[in-house]
Design a protein around this motif. Structure first.
Motif, PDB file in Angstrom:
ATOM      1  N   GLU A  60       0.837  -1.190   0.000  1.00 54.99           N
ATOM      2  CA  GLU A  60       0.000   0.000   0.000  1.00 54.99           C
ATOM      3  C   GLU A  60       0.874   1.242   0.000  1.00 54.99           C
ATOM      4  O   GLU A  60       2.065   1.180   0.293  1.00 54.99           O
ATOM      5  N   ASP A  61       0.279   2.381  -0.328  1.00 57.18           N
ATOM      6  CA  ASP A  61       1.038   3.626  -0.403  1.00 57.18           C
ATOM      7  C   ASP A  61       0.571   4.633   0.635  1.00 57.18           C
ATOM      8  O   ASP A  61       0.703   5.832   0.457  1.00 57.18           O
ATOM      9  N   ARG A  62       0.034   4.140   1.763  1.00 56.88           N
ATOM     10  CA  ARG A  62      -0.483   5.031   2.800  1.00 56.88           C
ATOM     11  C   ARG A  62       0.002   4.577   4.166  1.00 56.88           C
ATOM     12  O   ARG A  62      -0.046   3.395   4.487  1.00 56.88           O
ATOM     13  N   VAL A  63       0.467   5.549   4.963  1.00 53.27           N
ATOM     14  CA  VAL A  63       0.879   5.303   6.337  1.00 53.27           C
ATOM     15  C   VAL A  63       0.020   6.201   7.220  1.00 53.27           C
ATOM     16  O   VAL A  63      -0.038   7.404   6.998  1.00 53.27           O
ATOM     17  N   THR A  64      -0.679   5.612   8.182  1.00 48.60           N
ATOM     18  CA  THR A  64      -1.450   6.410   9.125  1.00 48.60           C
ATOM     19  C   THR A  64      -0.721   6.410  10.457  1.00 48.60           C
ATOM     20  O   THR A  64      -0.101   5.422  10.827  1.00 48.60           O
ATOM     21  N   PHE A  65      -0.799   7.541  11.174  1.00 49.71           N
ATOM     22  CA  PHE A  65      -0.144   7.608  12.474  1.00 49.71           C
ATOM     23  C   PHE A  65      -0.886   8.580  13.376  1.00 49.71           C
ATOM     24  O   PHE A  65      -1.652   9.418  12.921  1.00 49.71           O
ATOM     25  N   THR A  66      -0.636   8.427  14.678  1.00 50.89           N
ATOM     26  CA  THR A  66      -1.238   9.276  15.692  1.00 50.89           C
ATOM     27  C   THR A  66      -0.130   9.908  16.514  1.00 50.89           C
ATOM     28  O   THR A  66       0.786   9.213  16.959  1.00 50.89           O
ATOM     29  N   THR A  67      -0.220  11.225  16.721  1.00 53.91           N
ATOM     30  CA  THR A  67       0.789  11.946  17.489  1.00 53.91           C
ATOM     31  C   THR A  67       0.466  11.867  18.979  1.00 53.91           C
ATOM     32  O   THR A  67      -0.614  11.410  19.374  1.00 53.91           O
ATOM     33  N   LEU A  68       1.400  12.337  19.815  1.00 59.34           N
ATOM     34  CA  LEU A  68       1.188  12.343  21.260  1.00 59.34           C
ATOM     35  C   LEU A  68      -0.049  13.136  21.646  1.00 59.34           C
ATOM     36  O   LEU A  68      -0.706  12.835  22.640  1.00 59.34           O
ATOM     37  N   GLY A  69      -0.364  14.162  20.890  1.00 55.76           N
ATOM     38  CA  GLY A  69      -1.545  14.973  21.156  1.00 55.76           C
ATOM     39  C   GLY A  69      -2.847  14.285  20.799  1.00 55.76           C
ATOM     40  O   GLY A  69      -3.917  14.851  20.988  1.00 55.76           O
ATOM     41  N   GLY A  70      -2.790  13.082  20.244  1.00 60.25           N
ATOM     42  CA  GLY A  70      -3.984  12.351  19.861  1.00 60.25           C
ATOM     43  C   GLY A  70      -4.498  12.686  18.473  1.00 60.25           C
ATOM     44  O   GLY A  70      -5.560  12.223  18.080  1.00 60.25           O
ATOM     45  N   ASN A  71      -3.746  13.490  17.699  1.00 61.37           N
ATOM     46  CA  ASN A  71      -4.158  13.848  16.343  1.00 61.37           C
ATOM     47  C   ASN A  71      -3.736  12.760  15.363  1.00 61.37           C
ATOM     48  O   ASN A  71      -2.625  12.260  15.433  1.00 61.37           O
ATOM     49  N   GLY A  72      -4.624  12.440  14.445  1.00 60.34           N
ATOM     50  CA  GLY A  72      -4.333  11.436  13.440  1.00 60.34           C
ATOM     51  C   GLY A  72      -3.921  12.072  12.131  1.00 60.34           C
ATOM     52  O   GLY A  72      -4.440  13.116  11.744  1.00 60.34           O
ATOM     53  N   PHE A  73      -2.957  11.448  11.455  1.00 56.33           N
ATOM     54  CA  PHE A  73      -2.468  11.928  10.163  1.00 56.33           C
ATOM     55  C   PHE A  73      -2.255  10.741   9.240  1.00 56.33           C
ATOM     56  O   PHE A  73      -2.205   9.594   9.668  1.00 56.33           O
ATOM     57  N   ALA A  74      -2.125  11.041   7.968  1.00 54.78           N
ATOM     58  CA  ALA A  74      -1.804  10.015   6.970  1.00 54.78           C
ATOM     59  C   ALA A  74      -0.716  10.552   6.052  1.00 54.78           C
ATOM     60  O   ALA A  74      -0.742  11.720   5.667  1.00 54.78           O
ATOM     61  N   LEU A  75       0.251   9.709   5.741  1.00 60.01           N
ATOM     62  CA  LEU A  75       1.270  10.017   4.746  1.00 60.01           C
ATOM     63  C   LEU A  75       0.980   9.155   3.524  1.00 60.01           C
ATOM     64  O   LEU A  75       0.767   7.955   3.655  1.00 60.01           O
ATOM     65  N   THR A  76       0.980   9.763   2.352  1.00 60.53           N
ATOM     66  CA  THR A  76       0.748   9.031   1.120  1.00 60.53           C
ATOM     67  C   THR A  76       2.018   9.045   0.295  1.00 60.53           C
ATOM     68  O   THR A  76       2.576  10.109   0.030  1.00 60.53           O
ATOM     69  N   LEU A  77       2.501   7.873  -0.107  1.00 57.71           N
ATOM     70  CA  LEU A  77       3.695   7.783  -0.924  1.00 57.71           C
ATOM     71  C   LEU A  77       3.329   8.123  -2.360  1.00 57.71           C
ATOM     72  O   LEU A  77       2.412   7.527  -2.930  1.00 57.71           O
ATOM     73  N   GLN A  78       4.042   9.091  -2.924  1.00 62.09           N
ATOM     74  CA  GLN A  78       3.824   9.503  -4.306  1.00 62.09           C
ATOM     75  C   GLN A  78       5.176   9.527  -5.011  1.00 62.09           C
ATOM     76  O   GLN A  78       6.211   9.546  -4.357  1.00 62.09           O
ATOM     77  N   ASP A  79       5.169   9.541  -6.329  1.00 64.68           N
ATOM     78  CA  ASP A  79       6.421   9.656  -7.062  1.00 64.68           C
ATOM     79  C   ASP A  79       7.039  11.013  -6.782  1.00 64.68           C
ATOM     80  O   ASP A  79       6.371  12.049  -6.871  1.00 64.68           O
ATOM     81  N   ALA A  80       8.316  11.021  -6.433  1.00 66.25           N
ATOM     82  CA  ALA A  80       9.004  12.265  -6.101  1.00 66.25           C
ATOM     83  C   ALA A  80       9.485  12.962  -7.370  1.00 66.25           C
ATOM     84  O   ALA A  80       9.809  12.317  -8.370  1.00 66.25           O
ATOM     85  N   GLU A  81       9.535  14.290  -7.300  1.00 68.99           N
ATOM     86  CA  GLU A  81      10.067  15.059  -8.414  1.00 68.99           C
ATOM     87  C   GLU A  81      11.580  14.901  -8.426  1.00 68.99           C
ATOM     88  O   GLU A  81      12.213  14.888  -7.376  1.00 68.99           O
ATOM     89  N   PRO A  82      12.193  14.787  -9.603  1.00 67.33           N
ATOM     90  CA  PRO A  82      13.647  14.653  -9.663  1.00 67.33           C
ATOM     91  C   PRO A  82      14.332  15.899  -9.103  1.00 67.33           C
ATOM     92  O   PRO A  82      13.890  17.016  -9.356  1.00 67.33           O
ATOM     93  N   THR A  83      15.374  15.685  -8.316  1.00 66.15           N
ATOM     94  CA  THR A  83      16.118  16.796  -7.753  1.00 66.15           C
ATOM     95  C   THR A  83      17.545  16.353  -7.450  1.00 66.15           C
ATOM     96  O   THR A  83      17.792  15.170  -7.261  1.00 66.15           O
ATOM     97  N   THR A  84      18.436  17.294  -7.421  1.00 73.86           N
ATOM     98  CA  THR A  84      19.815  16.977  -7.035  1.00 73.86           C
ATOM     99  C   THR A  84      20.125  17.527  -5.656  1.00 73.86           C
ATOM    100  O   THR A  84      21.158  17.239  -5.095  1.00 73.86           O
ATOM    101  N   ASP A  85      19.229  18.335  -5.103  1.00 70.54           N
ATOM    102  CA  ASP A  85      19.450  18.945  -3.801  1.00 70.54           C
ATOM    103  C   ASP A  85      18.431  18.386  -2.815  1.00 70.54           C
ATOM    104  O   ASP A  85      17.263  18.736  -2.863  1.00 70.54           O
TER     105      ASP A  85
END
Length: 187
Positions: A44-69
């Motif tokens: 899957e391309d999704r990571v869900t997590f909960t912070t110490l404050g009890g807030n929920g978030f999701a990270l979605t893996l996407q193709d990254a833009e090419p960069t050298t920096d």
């Protein structure tokens, strides 16, 4: 004369399979002192997590833009998440992106690059597709009971199993403490 090559040990191979990158990111986030729980499934391309404050978030893996920096400034939340990911041995780069405050570019040791997009997901605790935090606590208790456990190991496992079984009745500080104990036992 032919040379015999030993079989590749997949657990030790630096050629990581990309289907588990989201799981590795969740593993890295669980080791962060700012994150209570993090969940992902292989493929899957999704990571869900909960912070110490009890807030929920999701990270979605996407193709990254090419960069050298890959060294860019960033805000505090993405800096903390990037630091947690970078502390995981399977990641080579974890850089919060600027000027956007909600993305992190990561690169695995195997060469896979992703753009993680941070989304507010207040319902991550009730998402039935991912294991409950109580299951994480129970898993840590099970690990304590392997290989001839001591009396203190048995007592700790019994306490963790009780907290896991009565998860919904426990207050947030006790849940957080149980998760911290479970995390320290499984590392």
């Amino acid at each position: 004369m032919t040379a015999e090559f030993p079989a590749i040990d997949r657990d030790k191979s630096p050629l990581l399979d990309a289907d588990h990158d989201a799981v590795r990111i969740a593993d890295a986030l669980r080791n962060s002192p700012h994150v209570i729980t993090a969940h992902a499934r292989p493929g899957e391309d999704r990571v869900t997590f909960t912070t110490l404050g009890g807030n929920g978030f999701a990270l979605t893996l996407q193709d990254a833009e090419p960069t050298t920096d890959d060294i860019l400034p960033s805000p505090a939340m993405t800096e903390a998440l990037a630091a947690a990911i970078l502390n995981h041995p399977d990641f080579y780069v974890a850089t919060p992106d600027s000027p956007r405050e909600d993305t992190i570019t990561v690169q695995t040791r195997g060469g896979n690059r992703y753009l993680l997009a941070l989304d507010v997901a207040p319902d991550t605790d009730t998402d039935e597709d991912y294991p409950l935090q109580a299951e994480d606590v129970a898993h840590a208790a099970d690990r304590l009971l392997t290989d001839n456990p001591s009396d203190s190991d048995r007592a700790m496992a019994e306490l963790l199993n009780y907290i896991g079984a009565t998860w919904e009745k426990q207050d947030l500080p006790l849940r957080q403490h149980a998760q911290a104990v479970a995390r320290s036992l499984t590392q």
